[in-house]
Design an enzyme around this catalytic site. Sequence first.
Site, PDB file in Angstrom:
ATOM      1  N   CYS A   1       0.821  -1.225   0.000  1.00  0.00           N
ATOM      2  CA  CYS A   1       0.000   0.000   0.000  1.00  0.00           C
ATOM      3  C   CYS A   1       0.845   1.261   0.000  1.00  0.00           C
ATOM      4  O   CYS A   1       0.402   2.323  -0.427  1.00  0.00           O
ATOM      5  CB  CYS A   1      -0.943   0.013   1.192  1.00  0.00           C
ATOM      6  SG  CYS A   1      -2.079  -1.364   1.158  1.00  0.00           S
TER       7      CYS A   1
ATOM      8  N   HIS B   1      -4.065   6.939   1.858  1.00  0.00           N
ATOM      9  CA  HIS B   1      -4.253   5.642   1.209  1.00  0.00           C
ATOM     10  C   HIS B   1      -5.664   5.132   1.524  1.00  0.00           C
ATOM     11  O   HIS B   1      -6.128   5.263   2.653  1.00  0.00           O
ATOM     12  CB  HIS B   1      -3.211   4.634   1.704  1.00  0.00           C
ATOM     13  CG  HIS B   1      -3.520   3.244   1.254  1.00  0.00           C
ATOM     14  ND1 HIS B   1      -3.564   2.906  -0.078  1.00  0.00           N
ATOM     15  CD2 HIS B   1      -3.858   2.129   1.937  1.00  0.00           C
ATOM     16  CE1 HIS B   1      -3.900   1.638  -0.189  1.00  0.00           C
ATOM     17  NE2 HIS B   1      -4.090   1.141   1.027  1.00  0.00           N
TER      18      HIS B   1
ATOM     19  N   ASN C   1     -10.003  -0.830  -2.099  1.00  0.00           N
ATOM     20  CA  ASN C   1      -8.568  -0.635  -1.853  1.00  0.00           C
ATOM     21  C   ASN C   1      -7.785  -1.171  -3.050  1.00  0.00           C
ATOM     22  O   ASN C   1      -7.809  -2.377  -3.306  1.00  0.00           O
ATOM     23  CB  ASN C   1      -8.185  -1.379  -0.569  1.00  0.00           C
ATOM     24  CG  ASN C   1      -6.708  -1.237  -0.209  1.00  0.00           C
ATOM     25  OD1 ASN C   1      -5.926  -0.686  -0.984  1.00  0.00           O
ATOM     26  ND2 ASN C   1      -6.332  -1.739   0.952  1.00  0.00           N
TER      27      ASN C   1
HETATM   28  O1  UT7 Z   1      -4.470  -1.904   2.616  1.00  0.00           O
HETATM   29  C1  UT7 Z   1      -3.822  -2.583   3.617  1.00  0.00           C
HETATM   30  C2  UT7 Z   1      -4.212  -2.058   4.891  1.00  0.00           C
HETATM   31  N1  UT7 Z   1      -5.463  -2.646   5.295  1.00  0.00           N
HETATM   32  C3  UT7 Z   1      -6.148  -2.050   6.232  1.00  0.00           C
HETATM   33  O2  UT7 Z   1      -5.762  -0.997   6.670  1.00  0.00           O
HETATM   34  C4  UT7 Z   1      -7.386  -2.729   6.755  1.00  0.00           C
HETATM   35  C5  UT7 Z   1      -7.500  -2.470   8.223  1.00  0.00           C
HETATM   36  N2  UT7 Z   1      -8.599  -3.206   8.854  1.00  0.00           N
HETATM   37  C6  UT7 Z   1      -9.879  -2.901   8.603  1.00  0.00           C
HETATM   38  O3  UT7 Z   1     -10.163  -2.031   7.804  1.00  0.00           O
HETATM   39  C7  UT7 Z   1     -10.949  -3.617   9.369  1.00  0.00           C
HETATM   40  O4  UT7 Z   1     -10.352  -4.391  10.404  1.00  0.00           O
HETATM   41  C8  UT7 Z   1     -11.830  -4.559   8.478  1.00  0.00           C
HETATM   42  C9  UT7 Z   1     -12.719  -3.731   7.574  1.00  0.00           C
HETATM   43  C10 UT7 Z   1     -10.967  -5.465   7.651  1.00  0.00           C
HETATM   44  C11 UT7 Z   1     -12.745  -5.435   9.353  1.00  0.00           C
HETATM   45  O5  UT7 Z   1     -13.548  -4.617  10.175  1.00  0.00           O
HETATM   46  P1  UT7 Z   1     -13.673  -4.944  11.728  1.00  0.00           P
HETATM   47  O6  UT7 Z   1     -14.604  -3.962  12.280  1.00  0.00           O
HETATM   48  O7  UT7 Z   1     -12.282  -4.974  12.291  1.00  0.00           O
HETATM   49  O8  UT7 Z   1     -14.351  -6.371  11.727  1.00  0.00           O
HETATM   50  P2  UT7 Z   1     -13.810  -7.773  12.296  1.00  0.00           P
HETATM   51  O9  UT7 Z   1     -12.693  -8.283  11.481  1.00  0.00           O
HETATM   52  O10 UT7 Z   1     -13.593  -7.630  13.758  1.00  0.00           O
HETATM   53  O11 UT7 Z   1     -15.057  -8.697  12.080  1.00  0.00           O
HETATM   54  C12 UT7 Z   1     -16.289  -8.458  12.745  1.00  0.00           C
HETATM   55  C13 UT7 Z   1     -17.284  -9.522  12.338  1.00  0.00           C
HETATM   56  C14 UT7 Z   1     -16.743 -10.941  12.479  1.00  0.00           C
HETATM   57  O12 UT7 Z   1     -17.808 -11.755  12.922  1.00  0.00           O
HETATM   58  P3  UT7 Z   1     -17.952 -12.158  14.477  1.00  0.00           P
HETATM   59  O13 UT7 Z   1     -16.695 -12.882  14.807  1.00  0.00           O
HETATM   60  O14 UT7 Z   1     -18.101 -10.853  15.209  1.00  0.00           O
HETATM   61  O15 UT7 Z   1     -19.179 -12.993  14.490  1.00  0.00           O
HETATM   62  C15 UT7 Z   1     -16.386 -11.319  11.070  1.00  0.00           C
HETATM   63  O16 UT7 Z   1     -16.447 -12.717  10.853  1.00  0.00           O
HETATM   64  O17 UT7 Z   1     -17.624  -9.382  10.947  1.00  0.00           O
HETATM   65  C16 UT7 Z   1     -17.462 -10.624  10.276  1.00  0.00           C
HETATM   66  N3  UT7 Z   1     -17.062 -10.350   8.898  1.00  0.00           N
HETATM   67  C17 UT7 Z   1     -17.966 -10.091   7.917  1.00  0.00           C
HETATM   68  N4  UT7 Z   1     -19.305 -10.045   7.937  1.00  0.00           N
HETATM   69  C18 UT7 Z   1     -19.915  -9.755   6.774  1.00  0.00           C
HETATM   70  C19 UT7 Z   1     -15.820 -10.256   8.361  1.00  0.00           C
HETATM   71  N5  UT7 Z   1     -15.903  -9.962   7.062  1.00  0.00           N
HETATM   72  C20 UT7 Z   1     -17.211  -9.858   6.755  1.00  0.00           C
HETATM   73  C21 UT7 Z   1     -17.910  -9.550   5.580  1.00  0.00           C
HETATM   74  N6  UT7 Z   1     -19.266  -9.510   5.654  1.00  0.00           N
HETATM   75  N7  UT7 Z   1     -17.297  -9.300   4.422  1.00  0.00           N
END
Ligand code: UT7
Length: 335
Positions: free
Chosen positions: A115, A262, A292
């Site tokens: 990135c 970014h 992204n």
């Molecule tokens: O470019 C490289 C740099 N990348 C980044 O900077 C990304 C940084 N991270 C993020 O932007 C966020 O952490 C994400 C957008 C990737 C995820 O958001 P989050 O609020 O951290 O969600 P999470 O990973 O804690 O997941 C929450 C819930 C989980 O379910 P449970 O365990 O709470 O039941 C996941 O399984 O959301 C679930 N989940 C989804 N649900 C629906 C994960 N992906 C999805 C999805 N649709 N696509």
Amino acid sequence: MFHSKIVGVGHFVPENVVTNHDLEKLMDTSDEWIQERTGIQERRFYTPPEKGSTAKMAYKASLIALERAKLKPDDIDAIVFATLSPDFYFPGSGVLLQHMLGMGTKPALDVRAQCSGFIYALSVADQFIKTGMYKRILVIGSETQSIALDLTTRGRGMGVLFGDGGGAAILEATEEEGKGILSTHLHSQGEFADVLCIREPGTNEKGHSVYENQHLQFDKISPQMDGQLVFKNAIKRMPEVTMEALQANGLTPADIDMFLPHQANLRISQMVQKFLRLPDDKVYNNIQKYGNTTAATLPILLSDLWEQGRIKEGQLFALAAFGSGFTWASTLIRW
Ligand code: UT7
């Protein structure tokens, strides 16, 4: 002493628009979840019959940048190409672009800083120009993410985040003081390499050759991420490296005319904006329509603004990125 001025930018994205509702048909996700957590509404994926590649998108973006700069490929002395999704495992995509543009035997090198790749590439090109070695350099960020994404429920954590696209910028030597790239600031922290990575094909999994490995596991060939750890580091490092750039140039956030973060997550961009106390009209986001696009994100933002006529002589732009490696970086550009 020479400085590098950006004299043209361009971008290209595949025609195929993939909305969150399209993804709902492929995996257990929802438009609401994706928009609420990331801000993304749609992204572009290369899907047959549209045939493309990372180098081909870069080629199309380069032609636009060249036209806007009123230059020809012959006028370019070198290519610096940032990508994590090259056309081949080797060689890099830089040489493919060099050939497409008919650039004879001009040099091309690839940069692998994910990135942060575009700012790392700008920094490399800027050093070549400052030393007087080259006069004009084509700097690329281009990514075909769709080939590595698992678009089933198993891969939804990553599958909804990324998109395909390519961007190009042409740097030209100038002797004008205080114009162009004022500085670049680069960082990395390899202890976090496996927090956001694709493992295979690689050399770190000992005990087999790729020929013996008939059963590459899903978690090795698709991108893996500890999203929350990446998030926490991104919202710390992006403001930090932007402040580092401002302080090095005797400037403050109030001097910024446009901030380009970014595009990994709209929530990250908003938090960084808040830290820097920037008003909405001084920050540009387009993750809503492209997702992204990793190294392509920043040149696509620049090209978007160029098309909207929103880049004005004398303005100060600040660009910051954070991603896999971890790597993070910033640059200040005076137009
Ligand atoms: O470019 C490289 C740099 N990348 C980044 O900077 C990304 C940084 N991270 C993020 O932007 C966020 O952490 C994400 C957008 C990737 C995820 O958001 P989050 O609020 O951290 O969600 P999470 O990973 O804690 O997941 C929450 C819930 C989980 O379910 P449970 O365990 O709470 O039941 C996941 O399984 O959301 C679930 N989940 C989804 N649900 C629906 C994960 N992906 C999805 C999805 N649709 N696509």
